[in-house]
Design an enzyme around this catalytic site. Structure first.
Site, PDB file in Angstrom:
ATOM      1  N   GLY A 294       0.813  -1.213   0.000  1.00 14.57           N
ATOM      2  CA  GLY A 294       0.000   0.000   0.000  1.00 14.57           C
ATOM      3  C   GLY A 294       0.849   1.266   0.000  1.00 14.57           C
ATOM      4  O   GLY A 294       0.645   2.162  -0.818  1.00 14.57           O
ATOM      5  N   ALA A 295       1.800   1.319   0.907  1.00 18.65           N
ATOM      6  CA  ALA A 295       2.628   2.515   1.015  1.00 18.65           C
ATOM      7  C   ALA A 295       3.770   2.214   1.974  1.00 18.65           C
ATOM      8  O   ALA A 295       3.747   1.202   2.670  1.00 18.65           O
ATOM      9  CB  ALA A 295       1.814   3.695   1.543  1.00 18.65           C
TER      10      ALA A 295
ATOM     11  N   HIS B 221      -1.601   6.105   8.654  1.00 18.78           N
ATOM     12  CA  HIS B 221      -0.788   4.960   9.061  1.00 18.78           C
ATOM     13  C   HIS B 221       0.697   5.240   8.811  1.00 18.78           C
ATOM     14  O   HIS B 221       1.526   5.095   9.711  1.00 18.78           O
ATOM     15  CB  HIS B 221      -1.251   3.725   8.284  1.00 18.78           C
ATOM     16  CG  HIS B 221      -0.475   2.473   8.566  1.00 18.78           C
ATOM     17  ND1 HIS B 221      -0.925   1.500   9.432  1.00 18.78           N
ATOM     18  CD2 HIS B 221       0.707   2.043   8.107  1.00 18.78           C
ATOM     19  CE1 HIS B 221      -0.035   0.530   9.489  1.00 18.78           C
ATOM     20  NE2 HIS B 221       0.979   0.828   8.686  1.00 18.78           N
ATOM     21  N   GLU B 222       1.015   5.639   7.596  1.00 21.98           N
ATOM     22  CA  GLU B 222       2.432   5.862   7.270  1.00 21.98           C
ATOM     23  C   GLU B 222       2.974   7.025   8.083  1.00 21.98           C
ATOM     24  O   GLU B 222       4.105   6.992   8.555  1.00 21.98           O
ATOM     25  CB  GLU B 222       2.621   6.112   5.772  1.00 21.98           C
ATOM     26  CG  GLU B 222       2.048   5.023   4.854  1.00 21.98           C
ATOM     27  CD  GLU B 222       2.465   3.615   5.218  1.00 21.98           C
ATOM     28  OE1 GLU B 222       3.559   3.433   5.779  1.00 21.98           O
ATOM     29  OE2 GLU B 222       1.669   2.674   4.963  1.00 21.98           O
TER      30      GLU B 222
ATOM     31  N   GLU C 179       3.855  -2.668  13.192  1.00 30.74           N
ATOM     32  CA  GLU C 179       2.662  -2.730  12.344  1.00 30.74           C
ATOM     33  C   GLU C 179       1.366  -2.864  13.138  1.00 30.74           C
ATOM     34  O   GLU C 179       0.390  -2.171  12.879  1.00 30.74           O
ATOM     35  CB  GLU C 179       2.789  -3.844  11.304  1.00 30.74           C
ATOM     36  CG  GLU C 179       3.924  -3.613  10.287  1.00 30.74           C
ATOM     37  CD  GLU C 179       3.824  -2.285   9.535  1.00 30.74           C
ATOM     38  OE1 GLU C 179       2.757  -1.638   9.598  1.00 30.74           O
ATOM     39  OE2 GLU C 179       4.811  -1.880   8.900  1.00 30.74           O
TER      40      GLU C 179
ATOM     41  N   ASN D 212       9.133   5.448   4.688  1.00 28.75           N
ATOM     42  CA  ASN D 212      10.509   5.963   4.670  1.00 28.75           C
ATOM     43  C   ASN D 212      10.594   7.321   5.361  1.00 28.75           C
ATOM     44  O   ASN D 212       9.745   8.188   5.150  1.00 28.75           O
ATOM     45  CB  ASN D 212      10.976   6.116   3.221  1.00 28.75           C
ATOM     46  CG  ASN D 212      10.588   4.952   2.355  1.00 28.75           C
ATOM     47  OD1 ASN D 212      10.999   3.832   2.619  1.00 28.75           O
ATOM     48  ND2 ASN D 212       9.747   5.196   1.364  1.00 28.75           N
TER      49      ASN D 212
HETATM   50  N1  PHE Z   1       5.690  -0.901   6.095  1.00 24.71           N
HETATM   51  C1  PHE Z   1       4.608  -0.711   5.171  1.00 24.71           C
HETATM   52  C2  PHE Z   1       3.399  -0.356   6.017  1.00 24.71           C
HETATM   53  O1  PHE Z   1       2.696  -1.162   6.517  1.00 24.71           O
HETATM   54  C3  PHE Z   1       4.254  -1.887   4.358  1.00 24.71           C
HETATM   55  C4  PHE Z   1       5.274  -2.306   3.387  1.00 24.71           C
HETATM   56  C5  PHE Z   1       6.018  -3.452   3.605  1.00 24.71           C
HETATM   57  C6  PHE Z   1       5.470  -1.587   2.248  1.00 24.71           C
HETATM   58  C7  PHE Z   1       6.955  -3.872   2.699  1.00 24.71           C
HETATM   59  C8  PHE Z   1       6.374  -2.007   1.319  1.00 24.71           C
HETATM   60  C9  PHE Z   1       7.120  -3.131   1.555  1.00 24.71           C
HETATM   61  O2  PHE Z   1       3.166   0.732   6.334  1.00 24.71           O
HETATM   62 ZN    ZN Z   2       2.738  -0.109   8.471  1.00 21.65          ZN
END
Ligand code: PHE
Ligand code: ZN
Length: 857
Positions: A264-265, A300-301, A323, A268
Site C-alpha cells: 500500500g505505502a 498509518h504511514e 505494524e 521511509n
Molecule cells: N511498512 C509498510 C506499512 O505497513 C508496508 C510495506 C512493507 C510496504 C513492505 C512495502 C514493503 O506501512
Molecule cells: Zn505499516
C-alpha cells in the site's frame, strides 16, 4: 510430504544475535540513470564485539565496480550469492564501494526501480541490499547523507530522506540535490526518488511551533486529485499530537505517488512512497471507501514516524511491534473521523475475512512469528490486524489515561533504538498491565474459541455465566490467554437485565455471577468485539432476532443480525432447499426501518455475510451450496421487502461531492439496497441500476451500479462496462476497478471473461495492482473460481508461474487461495492440491512462492 527442494534454512527468532559491526554514519552518491545507476557508498563501520570478526555486507544483484578500505583501493573480491565478506584489521574502518545497478530491469520492485519513467526505491524489508553492500538488518542504525545526481530533463525532481541541503546544476545537462537525515535509521527506511513530478504544497505548524513544509508529489495531471491526501496528512499530524503527544521532527514531509508498488505505502523517513491508489482521489474517480482508505493509509504511514521510525524493530520477528501498533493507531484515527461503531464493524469484518482463515490455515503463525524463510510472506493480516487487536485489548485493560502514559514511556524509553515486543510489554506493565500473561497472545497462533453457557437460578434472581476457552495450534491445546470480555444478559422481551464490560478470562474456565436476573436470560457475548475470538454456541434464532432488535451495543446488534443470517444459510444448506426466511426478513425489515437515523450502520447491518465467511463456518467448504443458499436468501429478502428497499433506494439522494459521514452512509445504503433488489436479475432493478450508473455524479454511485450490473445477463451490463472503460482508460487505479468488477461477476462465463482480460492490451502482470485486481478479484469469486473441472485453479496457477518470473512477492500472494485446499470438499480440495503440487514441481521457483507452496502441501 518430504521436502525435496533446497529451500534455505528458516531464520529463527531464538537465534537472534546482535550485529558484529555497526554503521553509525554513511554517505551515498547516486549517479542516477534508468538503465545503469552507479551507487557510491562510504560506510563508517565500527566493531560491535570484543573479538573482531569479518565484516559481512549483504548484497543482491549488485555489480561491484570498486572497493576501498580506509582509502586504499582493494582488488575486487569475489561477491558471494549473499554479499561481500571483508577482513578488517582494526575496530574502525571506512569502507567505500561503488556498485552498478539496473533500475529499468528491476521488475521485483525491491531496491531502486523504474515506474512510469520515474525512479524510486522500496527497501523494506530486505531491499536495501539491492542498492548497495550494507548490513541489511533493522538493528543497524545509521545517520545518512545522500547526494543525488541525474539528468535535469529526465529527472528534474530529486528527493531523499530527511532535510534538503544543497542543490544545483552540474555540467552536461545534469544536476544534483543533497539530503541529510539527522535521525539514525535502519536501511529499510532509506528512500530516494527521481522524476518528473509536481508537488501539491502546504505546511503544518507543530505544537512547539516548528513549521513543516508538506508536499505530495504526483504526475502533473494528478495534482487536482491530491487534495484529499494532503488534508488527511494534516489531520493525522494534528491527531497524533493531540492523542499521543507525538510531534513531527523534520523540516519537510514528502509523499510520492507511484503506479508500480508491491504494497500500500511505505513509511521511509520524511519521504513516504505510496501506491498511487492510496493518494489520488476526487469524487469522479474514487469511491467513498477509497477516500476513507486514503485517509487511513496516509495516517498509518505518518504515524510510523514514531511507531516504527523513531522507535524501530530489532529484527523482523518484531514486525508487529510497529505494524500492529500502527494499525491500531490508524484505526483510532479513523474512528475519530467517522462513526466508531461502523469503523469497528468494518475492521472486524476484515479480521474475520482475512485473519481468521489465515490463523486456521497452512501459513498460520503467531503475531510474532518464530521462524520464516522469506520475510515478505509475513506482512500478513495476523501481524497487522490481529497485532492491532492485541494493542486494542491492552489499551482497553489499562484505560485511556494509563495507556497514554504507557505509550509515552515506551517512546521515551526507546527513542532512537531498535526495540522488541518485550520492550513494549514492559512499558504497558509499568502502568499495571499483567504483561507476562498478555505476552502469550504474541507467541500463540490460532483463533481462541470461547464456549459460553448461562445457568439461571430463578429463585435467587441470579445467573452464573460459565466461559471455557480453548486455543489450539495444529490441534494441540495451548495455554489459556487473558481474554477481556464484555457481555450482557437480556430478557426475551428485549429488556437488558445486566451488563459487564470489565470481565477478564484468565483460566481455561471462568465463571461470573450476575444478580437481578428475574427472567430466563439470553446471553450477548463479546459485545464491541473486544476480543478477537470465536464464540459458541450461537444463540437460538429467536434470541438472535431479539438481540438484533434490542441490543444497545451497536456492534452486538449488527452481529446478531449477521449470525441470524448465517444460521438461516446453514439451515438452508442442510435442508438442500430454501427454508423459511421469515425471521431474517422481519429482522432486516426492522433494521431498515431505522435507516434515516444512521444509514451507514443500517447498511452494514442488512448486508448479507460474504460467501467466504459462510464457508469458514462449514466443516468442509461446499462453494456451490453456499452460493445457492445465499442467492435464495437474497431472493427472499427481495420478495419480502421490495417496497421498503425501493423506498430506501429512491430516498437516498446525495450530492456526489458531499463527503460528510451522512452522505457516505446514504450512498452505501443505496448501493446495498440495489444489490438486494438485483436478486434474481430482476428486470426492474436492472434498469434502475443502469439509470443510476448513467446519472451518477460520483464514483461511489457509479461503482455500486456497475457492480450490481456486473452479475447480470442483461445487455445493460455490457453497455455500462463499455462506457466505464472509455471514460477511465487513462486512470490506472480506476481501470483496476473495471478489471476487478468483471473478475468478481457471478455470471457463468466469468472464467472466459477473465481469460480474455488477461490478454487485454491494458492488462500488465508487471503491475501489482492490475495483477491483483484480476487474479485475486477472480480467486475471491466463490461462485466461479471453484468450478468442478478445476479450470479456475489452473488459470490461477498459470498466473502464479508467470508472475513469479517477474515479481516473486506478487506471485506468492496469488498462491494463498490455492493453499486453503484442505478446507474444501471433494472434488475442489483435490483439484486445488493438484495445482499446488504442479506449481511446486516447476523449475526455478522463487523462495517466496516455494515457502507458501511447501507449507501447504
Ligand atoms: N511498512 C509498510 C506499512 O505497513 C508496508 C510495506 C512493507 C510496504 C513492505 C512495502 C514493503 O506501512
Ligand atoms: Zn505499516
Amino acid at each position: 510430504m518430504q521436502r525435496k527442494s533446497k529451500l534455505p534454512e528458516p531464520r529463527r527468532l531464538q537465534d537472534y544475535a546482535p550485529p558484529d559491526w555497526l554503521v553509525p554514519a554513511a554517505s551515498f552518491r547516486f549517479e542516477l540513470d534508468a538503465v545503469r545507476t552507479l551507487v557510491h557508498a562510504r560506510l563508517e563501520v565500527v566493531c560491535n564485539r570484543d573479538d573482531i570478526r569479518a565484516l559481512v555486507l549483504d548484497g543482491e544483484e549488485l555489480e561491484l565496480v570498486s572497493l576501498r578500505i580506509d582509502g586504499v583501493a582493494q582488488p575486487l573480491p569475489n561477491v558471494g550469492a549473499d554479499g561481500l565478506t571483508l577482513a578488517i584489521a582494526g575496530r574502525h574502518a571506512v569502507v567505500e564501494t561503488v556498485v552498478a545497478i539496473r533500475p529499468s530491469a528491476n521488475t521485483q520492485l525491491m531496491g531502486l526501480y523504474a515506474s512510469g519513467g520515474n525512479l524510486c526505491t522500496q527497501c523494506e524489508a530486505e531491499g536495501f541490499r539491492r542498492i548497495s553492500f550494507f548490513p541489511d538488518r533493522p538493528d543497524v542504525l545509521t545517520r545518512y547523507a545522500v547526494r543525488l545526481e541525474a539528468d535535469l530533463r529526465a529527472f528534474p525532481v530529486l528527493l531523499g530522506n530527511g532535510n534538503p541541503g544543497d542543490a544545483g546544476l552540474l555540467g552536461g545537462g545534469r544536476h544534483f540535490a543533497e539530503w541529510d537525515d539527522p535521525f539514525p535509521k535502519p536501511c529499510y527506511l532509506f528512500a530516494v526518488v527521481a522524476g518528473q513530478l509536481e508537488a501539491l504544497r502546504d505546511s503544518f505548524v507543530t505544537a512547539s511551533g516548528r513549521v513543516v513544509g508538506l508536499a505530495i508529489w504526483v504526475a502533473a495531471a494528478d495534482i487536482d486529485r491530491s487534495g484529499h491526501a494532503m488534508l488527511s496528512l494534516k489531520q493525522a499530524m494534528a491527531w497524533d499530537e493531540r492523542v499521543y503527544g507525538r510531534e513531527y521532527d523534520l523540516d519537510v514531509f514528502n509523499i510520492v505517488a507511484v503506479n508500480d508498488f508491491n504494497f500500500g505505502a511505505m513509511e521511509n523517513k520524511g519521504l513516504n512512497i505510496f501506491n498511487a491508489r492510496y493518494v489520488l482521489a476526487d469524487a469522479d474517480t474514487a469511491t467513498d471507501h477509497d477516500f476513507d482508505s486514503i485517509a487511513a493509509v496516509v495516517a498509518h504511514e505518518y504515524f510510523h514516524n514514531w511507531s516504527g521510525n523513531r522507535v524501530t524493530c530489532r529484527d523482523w520477528f518484531q514486525l508487529a511491534l510497529k505494524e500492529g501498533f500502527t494499525v491500531y493507531r490508524d484505526q483510532q484515527f479513523s474512528a475519530d473521523l467517522g462513526s466508531p461503531a461502523v469503523r469497528r464493524i468494518e475492521s472486524v469484518r476484515s479480521l474475520r475475512l482475512h485473519q481468521f482463515p489465515e490463523d486456521n490455515g497452512p501459513m498460520a503463525h503467531p503475531v510474532r512469528p518464530e521462524s520464516y524463510i522469506e520475510i515478505s510472506n509475513f506482512y500478513t493480516a495476523t501481524v497487522y490486524n490481529k497485532g492491532a487487536e492485541l494493542i486494542r485489548m491492552m489499551a482497553g485493560q489499562l484505560g485511556a489515561e494509563r495507556y497514554r502514559r504507557a505509550c509515552d514511556g515506551y517512546f521515551a524509553g526507546h527513542d532512537g533504538t531498535a526495540a522488541t515486543v518485550e520492550d513494549f510489554l514492559a512499558a504497558m506493565a509499568a502502568e499495571g498491565l499483567d504483561a507476562a500473561l498478555f505476552a502469550r497472545w504474541y507467541s500463540q497462533s490460532g483463533t481462541p474459541t470461547l464456549t459460553a453457557t448461562v445457568e439461571h437460578f430463578a429463585g435467587d434472581g441470579c445467573a452464573l455465566l460459565h466461559v471455557a476457552q480453548a486455543s489450539r495450534r495444529h490441534g494441540t491445546l495451548q495455554e489459556p490467554l487473558p481474554i477481556p470480555l464484555s457481555v450482557a444478559l437480556f430478557a426475551a422481551d428485549g429488556r437488558r437485565m445486566a451488563a459487564r464490560d470489565d470481565l477478564l478470562l484468565t483460566d481455561a474456565e471462568n465463571s461470573f455471577l450476575f444478580e437481578g436476573i428475574d427472567a430466563p436470560p439470553i446471553l450477548s457475548m463479546n459485545r464491541g468485539f473486544v476480543a478477537p475470538v470465536h464464540v459458541q454456541p450461537a444463540p437460538a434464532r429467536d434470541a438472535l432476532a431479539m438481540l438484533a432488535a434490542h441490543e444497545d451495543d451497536r456492534f452486538a446488534r449488527y452481529d446478531a443480525l449477521q449470525q441470524l443470517m448465517h444460521s438461516a444459510l446453514a439451515e438452508g444448506m442442510a435442508a438442500g432447499t430454501a427454508l423459511g426466511h421469515a425471521d431474517v426478513v422481519a429482522a432486516v425489515r426492522s433494521a431498515l426501518a431505522g435507516w434515516q437515523d444512521d444509514p451507514a450502520f443500517v447498511a452494514e447491518a442488512v448486508l448479507l455475510p460474504a460467501e467466504s465467511l459462510v464457508g469458514d463456518r462449514q466443516h468442509k467448504v461446499d462453494p456451490p451450496a453456499i452460493h445457492a443458499a445465499r442467492e435464495a436468501l437474497r431472493l427472499s429478502i427481495r420478495a419480502g421487502l421490495a417496497d421498503e428497499l425501493w423506498a430506501v433506494f429512491h430516498a437516498c439522494r446525495t450530492h456526489g461531492g458531499d463527503l460528510s459521514a451522512r452522505a457516505k452512509g446514504l450512498r452505501r445504503l443505496k448501493g446495498i439496497a440495489l444489490g438486494l433488489l438485483m436478486a434474481g436479475d430482476a428486470a426492474d432493478a436492472t434498469s434502475a441500476a443502469f439509470g443510476m450508473f448513467s446519472a451518477a455524479d460520483c464514483m461511489t454511485d457509479r461503482m455500486a451500479a456497475l457492480s450490481a450490473l456486473s452479475h447480470s445477463a442483461a445487455p445493460e451490463r455490457d453497455a455500462a462496462l463499455r462506457v466505464f472503460f472509455e471514460r477511465y482508460r487513462g486512470f490506472p487505479e480506476v481501470l483496476d476497478k473495471w478489471f476487478a468488477v468483471q473478475a468478481a461477476s457471478t455470471r457463468g462465463d466469468t472464467l472466459e471473461t477473465v481469460q480474455m482480460l488477461a490478454d487485454h492490451p491494458l492488462f500488465d502482470a508487471r503491475n501489482p495492482n492490475r495483477l491483483r485486481a484480476l487474479a485475486l478479484g477472480f480467486a475471491g469469486n466463490q461462485a466461479r473460481f471453484h468450478d468442478r473441472k478445476g479450470a479456475g485453479y489452473a488459470w490461477l496457477a498459470a498466473q502464479v508461474l508467470a508472475a513469479d518470473r517477474i515479481n516473486p512477492q506478487s506471485a506468492a500472494r496469488l498462491v494463498g487461495p490455492l493453499a486453503r485446499w484442505r478446507r474444501l470438499m471433494p472434488p475442489w480440495g483435490g483439484l486445488m492440491s493438484d495445482r499446488l503440487l504442479a506449481i511446486g514441481r516447476s523449475p526455478g521457483l522463487s523462495k517466496d512462492v516455494r515457502e507458501v507452496v511447501e507449507s501447504s502441501i
